[in-house]
Design a protein around this motif. Structure first.
Motif, PDB file in Angstrom:
ATOM      1  N   GLU A  58      -8.896   3.091   4.910  1.00 20.57           N
ATOM      2  CA  GLU A  58     -10.101   3.400   4.156  1.00 20.57           C
ATOM      3  C   GLU A  58     -10.755   2.156   3.574  1.00 20.57           C
ATOM      4  O   GLU A  58     -11.978   2.078   3.462  1.00 20.57           O
ATOM      5  N   ALA A 112      -4.729   4.289   2.955  1.00 24.64           N
ATOM      6  CA  ALA A 112      -5.432   3.441   1.988  1.00 24.64           C
ATOM      7  C   ALA A 112      -5.918   2.154   2.642  1.00 24.64           C
ATOM      8  O   ALA A 112      -7.006   1.650   2.332  1.00 24.64           O
ATOM      9  N   SER A 133       0.842  -1.201   0.000  1.00 26.92           N
ATOM     10  CA  SER A 133       0.000   0.000   0.000  1.00 26.92           C
ATOM     11  C   SER A 133       0.876   1.249   0.000  1.00 26.92           C
ATOM     12  O   SER A 133       1.879   1.324   0.725  1.00 26.92           O
TER      13      SER A 133
END
Length: 328
Positions: free
Chosen positions: A195, A192, A187
């Motif tokens: 989320e 990210a 990531s």
């Protein structure tokens, strides 16, 4: 009491003892129970079990249970499994549970699973009622250097065909942990992952982690996500500290070399001064030799002394001037 009565009592005692021994060695009640349940077992089969050191109840009771459930097994199969060290009752219970759940399971397969050390009944129950395995917090580091911790819940179902030789729960947890760490590490930012934690589940499921294991992974759910340390900042701080220590060590090395060079120069100055003193010591000898050989007269020597005195006076005046300037 006459001799005939004594003989009768002895005969009766012998008969009672013989009957007691017979009922002890031959499980007549067990044979009657089998006949009442519709299981045809000869009395000689039970005697043979005794001779083969097999506990008849460990074989006949599961046989009655299997017969009532409509499972086709015989005494030879159950007895051979008992002699091999297996749990006959557990195997029969697993066969009954598999039949009720419409799971295809043969006696040979169930016996092999039991002899391999697996709980075949628990495996059948897990095939019907999947098990949830919860992993501990698994830490991974995103590309921005932030540590992310995730806890996963793995729903698995026993794969009866792979129970013999298949890996256990520890392997499944290790593979899931590897997938979680890899997903977090790929990531770009830790936000990210926060989320969209489902990306971890999808990525891990696509890896086929249940290959070679005794389970079939049904789902992987992320139960909790937490933020850990800023590993990137900690590494940069440690690197800066290491660079500072290296720079200090190099500066200390240069300082030590400068001090050593200074001491060397002081030693060389002392050496040159020694040479000057040595040379000055040769001057009176040279003057004496010149006067003795007639190369230098008395007036020349007096001029030399005057020049020497004048030089000393100039040096004294120069030192006084330097001292006055320093005081000002």
């Amino acid at each position: 009491m006459g001799p005939d009565q004594i003989i009768s009592l002895v005969i009766i005692g012998i008969i009672v003892i013989a009957v007691a021994v017979l009922f002890t060695f031959i499980p007549v009640m067990l044979w009657i129970s089998a006949l009442a349940a519709g299981v045809k077992v000869s009395i000689f089969t039970l005697v043979g079990m005794r001779l083969r050191r097999v506990v008849p109840a460990r074989v006949i009771n599961p046989l009655i249970k299997a017969h009532k459930a409509g499972i086709d097994v015989n005494t030879n199969q159950l007895e051979s499994h008992y002699l091999a060290g297996g749990n006959v009752d557990r195997v029969v219970n697993a066969l009954i549970a598999a039949q009720r759940a419409n799971i295809e399971l043969s006696f040979e397969r169930a016996a092999a699973i039991d002899l391999a050390g697996r709980d075949v009944l628990q495996a059948v129950q897990m095939s019907v009622n999947p098990k949830v395995i919860e992993t501990p917090f698994i830490a991974g580091i995103a590309m921005d250097g932030i540590e992310v911790k995730a806890k996963a819940r793995i729903t698995v179902r026993a794969n009866i065909d792979r129970l013999v030789g298949g890996a256990g729960e520890d392997t499944v947890i290790a593979r899931v942990g590897e997938g979680v760490v890899s997903t977090i590490g790929s990531s770009v930012a830790h936000t990210a992952v926060l989320e969209n934690p489902d990306s971890i589940s999808h990525n891990v499921l696509n890896r086929g982690l249940d290959a070679g294991t005794a389970f079939e992974i049904l789902s992987i759910d992320i139960a909790d996500v937490d933020i850990g340390k800023n590993i990137g900042a900690i590494l940069q701080t440690d690197q800066a500290e290491a660079d500072k220590n290296i720079a200090q060590a190099k500066a200390e090395e240069r300082r030590a070399m400068a001090v050593a060079q200074e001491q060397e120069m002081v030693a060389r100055v002392q050496e040159m001064r020694a040479k000057v003193v040595e040379a000055e010591a040769d001057v009176p000898l040279a003057l004496a030799e010149a006067l003795r050989s007639g190369n230098m007269g008395v007036m020349d020597y007096m001029n030399y002394k005057n020049i020497d005195a004048d030089t000393d006076m100039r040096d004294s005046i120069g030192k006084l001037s330097e001292d006055d300037s320093d005081e000002n």
